[in-house]
Enzyme design. Sequence first.
Site, mmCIF file in Angstrom:
data_model
loop_
_atom_site.group_PDB
_atom_site.id
_atom_site.type_symbol
_atom_site.label_atom_id
_atom_site.label_comp_id
_atom_site.label_asym_id
_atom_site.label_seq_id
_atom_site.Cartn_x
_atom_site.Cartn_y
_atom_site.Cartn_z
ATOM 1 N N SER A 172 -3.418 -1.189 -8.728
ATOM 2 C CA SER A 172 -2.359 -1.573 -9.660
ATOM 3 C C SER A 172 -2.980 -2.476 -10.706
ATOM 4 O O SER A 172 -4.071 -3.028 -10.501
ATOM 5 C CB SER A 172 -1.253 -2.326 -8.910
ATOM 6 O OG SER A 172 -0.347 -2.955 -9.799
ATOM 7 N N TYR A 184 1.791 -7.572 -1.927
ATOM 8 C CA TYR A 184 1.400 -6.474 -2.812
ATOM 9 C C TYR A 184 0.101 -6.813 -3.534
ATOM 10 O O TYR A 184 -0.830 -6.003 -3.585
ATOM 11 C CB TYR A 184 2.527 -6.222 -3.816
ATOM 12 C CG TYR A 184 2.322 -5.009 -4.699
ATOM 13 C CD1 TYR A 184 2.597 -3.728 -4.214
ATOM 14 C CD2 TYR A 184 1.876 -5.129 -6.014
ATOM 15 C CE1 TYR A 184 2.429 -2.608 -5.016
ATOM 16 C CE2 TYR A 184 1.699 -4.014 -6.814
ATOM 17 C CZ TYR A 184 1.981 -2.763 -6.316
ATOM 18 O OH TYR A 184 1.799 -1.656 -7.107
#
Length: 312
Positions: A172, A184
């Site tokens: 990401s 995350y």
Amino acid sequence: MDAFELKLHKLTEPVVATEANCKGNGNTHMQDLTGRTAFITGAASGIGLGIATALSQAGVKVMLCDIEEEALTTAVEKLKLTNPDVDGVRADVSLKAEIKAAADATVSRYGRVHILVNNAGVAGGRGYGHWTDAGWDWVLGVNLMAVIWGIEIFGPLIEAHGEGGQIVSTASAFGLIAGGSPQYDVSKYGVVALSEGLRKALAPRRIGVSVLCPGVVRTQIVNFRRNVPRRFAGKIGSLPPTEGPVADAIKAFQHRTNNGIDPLYVGELVREAIENDWPYIFTDTEHEAMIDRRFAAIKQGFDRIRGRTPRR
């Protein structure tokens, strides 16, 4: 320098930001993808389906893997309309045994695997003061351990046929800059580090390694709770608030993802990256300035101690 130090030195040599590493694996064997076989996790929707579609359009045999059986069936049926060499296998990638079973199914169906796309990911977990052990276990299991296990299981399969291949893992933009979700962020930073390290290690084995760092793409990432396994049900943290600043932020992000980058466009970028062995795959430049500021802050940290002689 003894043998251990020499090995450590070689392992820690810089592997990024050089012209040689931009296409340094001699990975010309992947420039024609027709007839190759790809295994893609998180492939029933979003980025995974975009990648599966783009590779399928290029004549790749594609095994889609996803935890959502109904969505997986629909995706496979749709892709089969233009490429009969598409199939699907259900797996919860947070369980190593299920990845192994999916690999066995892929080899049974196609014989060989050339491309591994570790794409499955979740945005679960809560922030400081609200997180749980189960939340960490689930997010790290899907986002990081599944990538590690995927490479461990599929790497030897790619090596075995001697034709070379490519490993693409989805991180990401928040694998390069920390966002608002510790679980995350940690998982995606891990995927970047793993990919950077393995790129050099796997090059002599004719396996290219790429890391995908997407921005805001049109996916179901906000609706991550739909795929919480039963063993984690009720354990990953309380539901987010429905009112207030946090709720407003979630709604704003949902709006952004609803109008995000087309997943097929991302898939086409990934296909190009596989053909040309890109180390990093970005979808847009939205976060470039933030990444520049991070590296500038790191450089400033070095500047603060420059000229000092460390005490030994």
